[in-house]
Design a protein around this motif. Structure first.
Motif, PDB file in Angstrom:
ATOM      1  N   SER A  41       0.842  -1.190   0.000  1.00  8.42           N
ATOM      2  CA  SER A  41       0.000   0.000   0.000  1.00  8.42           C
ATOM      3  C   SER A  41       0.881   1.245   0.000  1.00  8.42           C
ATOM      4  CB  SER A  41      -0.885  -0.031   1.243  1.00  8.42           C
ATOM      5  OG  SER A  41      -1.739   1.072   1.262  1.00  8.42           O
ATOM      6  N   TYR A  80       3.120  10.614  -0.373  1.00  4.35           N
ATOM      7  CA  TYR A  80       1.745  10.144  -0.249  1.00  4.35           C
ATOM      8  C   TYR A  80       1.148  10.424   1.128  1.00  4.35           C
ATOM      9  CZ  TYR A  80      -2.378   7.205  -0.344  1.00  4.35           C
ATOM     10  OH  TYR A  80      -3.662   6.749  -0.273  1.00  4.35           O
ATOM     11  N   ASN A  81       1.899  10.175   2.179  1.00  2.37           N
ATOM     12  CA  ASN A  81       1.355  10.374   3.528  1.00  2.37           C
ATOM     13  C   ASN A  81       1.034  11.833   3.838  1.00  2.37           C
ATOM     14  OD1 ASN A  81       1.037   7.715   4.493  1.00  2.37           O
ATOM     15  ND2 ASN A  81       3.254   7.558   4.653  1.00  2.37           N
ATOM     16  N   GLU A 124      -7.243   9.320  -1.710  1.00  9.30           N
ATOM     17  CA  GLU A 124      -6.794   7.994  -1.275  1.00  9.30           C
ATOM     18  C   GLU A 124      -7.408   6.898  -2.149  1.00  9.30           C
ATOM     19  OE1 GLU A 124      -6.292   5.445   2.850  1.00  9.30           O
ATOM     20  OE2 GLU A 124      -7.555   7.234   2.842  1.00  9.30           O
ATOM     21  N   GLN A 125      -8.696   6.999  -2.436  1.00 13.97           N
ATOM     22  CA  GLN A 125      -9.343   6.018  -3.324  1.00 13.97           C
ATOM     23  C   GLN A 125      -8.754   6.077  -4.730  1.00 13.97           C
ATOM     24  OE1 GLN A 125     -13.273   7.560  -2.702  1.00 13.97           O
ATOM     25  NE2 GLN A 125     -13.900   5.791  -1.465  1.00 13.97           N
ATOM     26  N   ILE A 183      -2.669  12.039   2.967  1.00 14.13           N
ATOM     27  CA  ILE A 183      -3.703  11.325   3.731  1.00 14.13           C
ATOM     28  C   ILE A 183      -3.585  11.532   5.235  1.00 14.13           C
ATOM     29  CG2 ILE A 183      -3.991   9.594   1.918  1.00 14.13           C
ATOM     30  CD1 ILE A 183      -2.434   7.640   3.801  1.00 14.13           C
ATOM     31  N   THR A 229      -5.274   4.369  -4.633  1.00 16.57           N
ATOM     32  CA  THR A 229      -5.239   2.941  -4.313  1.00 16.57           C
ATOM     33  C   THR A 229      -6.029   2.072  -5.275  1.00 16.57           C
ATOM     34  OG1 THR A 229      -7.026   3.225  -2.694  1.00 16.57           O
ATOM     35  CG2 THR A 229      -4.751   3.320  -1.870  1.00 16.57           C
ATOM     36  N   GLU A 235       0.804   4.044   1.522  1.00 14.87           N
ATOM     37  CA  GLU A 235       1.104   4.665   2.820  1.00 14.87           C
ATOM     38  C   GLU A 235       2.196   3.931   3.594  1.00 14.87           C
ATOM     39  OE1 GLU A 235      -2.667   2.228   3.749  1.00 14.87           O
ATOM     40  OE2 GLU A 235      -2.059   3.559   2.143  1.00 14.87           O
TER      41      GLU A 235
END
Length: 181
Positions: free
Chosen positions: A132, A141-142, A170-171, A145, A174, A134
């Motif tokens: 993933s 990325y973090n 996030e959706q 989110i 991912t 994160e």
């Protein structure tokens, strides 16, 4: 024969890449990764630009930037030459660290901008380093989110396109990406 000059203008956005010479490692440990990001921060102070995304892999780098007053070559020379000197000194090696000059893809639409952001953040997942995004500590990325944003990533431009109940950033990241643009 000289190289072609890259065109640029204030407000231009680019997906910048740099790869290790012969695809060799350019980061041996966390200290190297932190140092590279220090040089990115120093370049932002000297030659302001917006940093929207980054991902540091063991043998290459991705940056998603928007120019303000300075061409990308000045910014990348500042980062890459400092880091190459640091790396060679620290690891007692010599010669070229990076394979040729950096790569730059001009971002010509918001769709391509968002696609590049997703591509950059999914890079460690696609390389089977993590399951993933994160879970990979060396990408921005973090910052998207969570509230953790140590490198002052500009998240607002990206996130404004996901202020809908239908799809969060996030959706978007991912989900399985499309095969082609």
């Amino acid at each position: 024969m000289g190289r072609n000059h890259r065109t640029w203008h204030s407000g231009a956005m680019y997906h910048i890449t740099a790869r290790g010479n012969r695809k060799q490692e350019i980061f041996k440990d966390e200290r190297d990764l932190k140092q590279y990001m220090r040089y990115v921060a120093m370049a932002k102070e000297s030659y302001p630009f917006h940093l929207y995304a980054y991902c540091l892999m063991n043998n290459h780098v991705h940056l998603l930037i928007e120019l303000i007053d300075v061409p990308p070559g000045v910014i990348m020379k500042s980062i890459q030459s400092r880091y190459a000197r640091y790396f060679n000194d620290r690891h007692d090696v010599s010669g070229h660290l990076f394979q040729g000059r950096y790569g730059s893809e001009f971002i010509d639409s918001i769709f391509y901008f968002l696609f590049c952001s997703r591509y950059i953040h999914r890079n460690p997942v696609e390389a089977n380093l993590v399951s993933s995004p994160e879970d990979y500590p060396w990408s921005s990325y973090n910052a998207y989110i969570s509230k953790h944003n140590p490198y002052q990533i500009n998240t607002s431009k990206t996130l404004k396109y996901f202020q809908t109940p239908h799809l969060t950033y996030e959706q978007y990241v991912t989900q399985k990406p499309p095969e082609k643009l």
